[in-house]
Scaffold this motif. Structure first.
Motif, PDB file in Angstrom:
ATOM      1  N   TYR A 114       0.849  -1.203   0.000  1.00 30.15           N
ATOM      2  CA  TYR A 114       0.000   0.000   0.000  1.00 30.15           C
ATOM      3  C   TYR A 114       0.882   1.249   0.000  1.00 30.15           C
ATOM      4  O   TYR A 114       1.928   1.267  -0.631  1.00 30.15           O
ATOM      5  N   GLY A 116       2.399   2.439   2.615  1.00 27.41           N
ATOM      6  CA  GLY A 116       3.437   2.334   3.630  1.00 27.41           C
ATOM      7  C   GLY A 116       2.874   1.810   4.936  1.00 27.41           C
ATOM      8  O   GLY A 116       1.713   1.413   4.993  1.00 27.41           O
ATOM      9  N   ILE A 132      16.908  -1.117  -0.915  1.00 26.26           N
ATOM     10  CA  ILE A 132      17.839  -1.749  -1.864  1.00 26.26           C
ATOM     11  C   ILE A 132      18.153  -0.834  -3.035  1.00 26.26           C
ATOM     12  O   ILE A 132      18.935  -1.197  -3.910  1.00 26.26           O
TER      13      ILE A 132
HETATM   14  C1  9WO Z   1       6.074   6.059  -2.332  1.00 26.98           C
HETATM   15  C2  9WO Z   1       6.455   7.362  -2.608  1.00 26.98           C
HETATM   16  C3  9WO Z   1       6.051   8.253  -3.579  1.00 26.98           C
HETATM   17  C4  9WO Z   1       6.660   9.526  -3.627  1.00 26.98           C
HETATM   18  C5  9WO Z   1       7.676   9.854  -2.728  1.00 26.98           C
HETATM   19  C6  9WO Z   1       8.092   8.920  -1.768  1.00 26.98           C
HETATM   20  C7  9WO Z   1       7.463   7.692  -1.719  1.00 26.98           C
HETATM   21  N1  9WO Z   1       7.699   6.656  -0.937  1.00 26.98           N
HETATM   22  C8  9WO Z   1       6.839   5.705  -1.255  1.00 26.98           C
HETATM   23  C9  9WO Z   1       6.827   4.439  -0.571  1.00 26.98           C
HETATM   24  O1  9WO Z   1       7.557   4.251   0.373  1.00 26.98           O
HETATM   25  N2  9WO Z   1       6.005   3.488  -1.078  1.00 26.98           N
HETATM   26  C10 9WO Z   1       6.086   2.158  -0.565  1.00 26.98           C
HETATM   27  C11 9WO Z   1       5.930   1.245  -1.744  1.00 26.98           C
HETATM   28  C12 9WO Z   1       5.117   1.836   0.498  1.00 26.98           C
HETATM   29  C13 9WO Z   1       5.355   0.412   0.955  1.00 26.98           C
HETATM   30  C14 9WO Z   1       5.466  -0.522  -0.224  1.00 26.98           C
HETATM   31  N3  9WO Z   1       6.339  -0.025  -1.262  1.00 26.98           N
HETATM   32  C15 9WO Z   1       7.672  -0.308  -1.262  1.00 26.98           C
HETATM   33  C16 9WO Z   1       8.825   0.046  -1.972  1.00 26.98           C
HETATM   34  N4  9WO Z   1       8.059  -1.123  -0.360  1.00 26.98           N
HETATM   35  N5  9WO Z   1       9.353  -1.288  -0.412  1.00 26.98           N
HETATM   36  C17 9WO Z   1       9.887  -0.608  -1.371  1.00 26.98           C
HETATM   37  C18 9WO Z   1      11.315  -0.671  -1.427  1.00 26.98           C
HETATM   38  C19 9WO Z   1      12.104  -0.095  -2.390  1.00 26.98           C
HETATM   39  C20 9WO Z   1      13.500  -0.224  -2.312  1.00 26.98           C
HETATM   40  N6  9WO Z   1      14.068  -0.869  -1.295  1.00 26.98           N
HETATM   41  C21 9WO Z   1      13.311  -1.439  -0.342  1.00 26.98           C
HETATM   42  C22 9WO Z   1      11.932  -1.347  -0.383  1.00 26.98           C
END
Ligand code: 9WO
Length: 244
Positions: A114, A116, A132
């Motif tokens: 979702y 977060g 990562i």
């Molecule tokens: C979306 C977003 C959009 C604009 C600015 C900042 C933002 N952060 C996020 C975000 O953290 N979205 C996540 C998407 C919410 C949890 C699930 N998603 C995700 C990406 N989980 N994990 C990653 C990720 C990417 C790279 N390394 C580890 C985890």
């Protein structure tokens, strides 16, 4: 070492660990990988793991209760488990982080989905938040796979004898050198002569040189952040002279 992965999509992990080095490490009991369905830690009829964000806005946020319950149930038999959240807001996961985790007994990986997770999870449940790379994914599952893979290779005994961990420490911090295999000439493209003549000292020197040159050209940040031996320092200076 034991990994516990908490996710709303446990099926995603069904096959990824069934191949290669990770599979061998599991079979040799060097590592155990438990995947948990977060919904098993909900108590409501709808097995709800998300809710609307306070303050409004698009999308949903992962509720704290199921995540706290899951981590508490999974770690209740141990005092020292590292609880890791995969998130783009985390500190960069690097080879050094993998080394750090490989020395631990228990690592719990929480995969967000979702928009977060509730910030109280980040502040009071998690003790390490890692990313990562600088991109947004749809969830933490693929990053969790990356962490398990990178860490498992570093557990003593996980690599075969000829895939030596020595390579890891020797070339550590540099990009890999180029590789060639038969045929020696393919569509007119030749294998460098030095690799064919059986002079192992020469070959090692060539490989180290190529690794340094490639790193310098493509990822100079790796060299700047790294301590070099005197020998490597000489190689680097020579490589710099040759490629600028
Ligand atoms: C979306 C977003 C959009 C604009 C600015 C900042 C933002 N952060 C996020 C975000 O953290 N979205 C996540 C998407 C919410 C949890 C699930 N998603 C995700 C990406 N989980 N994990 C990653 C990720 C990417 C790279 N390394 C580890 C985890």
């Amino acid at each position: 070492m034991r990994f516990d992965i908490i996710t709303i999509f446990p099926q995603i992990f069904k096959e990824v660990f069934d191949f290669g080095i990770v599979r061998r490490a599991v079979e040799a009991n060097l590592v155990r990988i438990h995947v948990h369905d977060l919904r098993d830690y909900t108590y409501d009829r709808h097995r709800q793991v998300d809710d609307r964000p306070f303050g409004g806005g698009a999308g949903m946020v992962m509720k704290p209760e199921p995540l706290f319950r899951a981590v508490e149930a999974i770690t209740n038999d141990t005092a020292d488990a590292k609880v890791v959240l995969l998130s783009p807001q985390g500190r960069p996961f690097a080879q050094e982080t993998a080394r750090e985790y490989a020395a631990l007994d228990r690592v719990v990986l929480i995969c967000g989905r979702y928009e977060g997770v509730d910030e109280r999870v980040v502040e009071d449940l998690v003790n390490d938040e890692v990313s990562i790379g600088d991109y947004v994914l749809s969830g933490g599952e693929i990053p969790a796979m990356v962490v398990v893979d990178a860490v498992t290779r570093l557990i003593p005994g996980a690599l075969g004898c000829e895939q030596s961990a020595e390579r890891e420490s020797f070339v550590g911090g540099l990009l890999d050198h180029p590789h060639y295999t038969r045929p020696a000439e393919f569509r007119g493209l030749k294998t460098p002569e030095v690799l064919l003549n059986g002079n192992h000292a020469e070959i090692e020197k060539w490989r180290r040189r190529k690794a340094i040159e490639k790193t310098l050209r493509r990822r100079p940040d790796l060299i700047l952040n790294r301590e070099l031996s005197d020998e490597e320092r000489r190689e680097l200076d020579e490589a710099k002279r040759n490629c600028s």
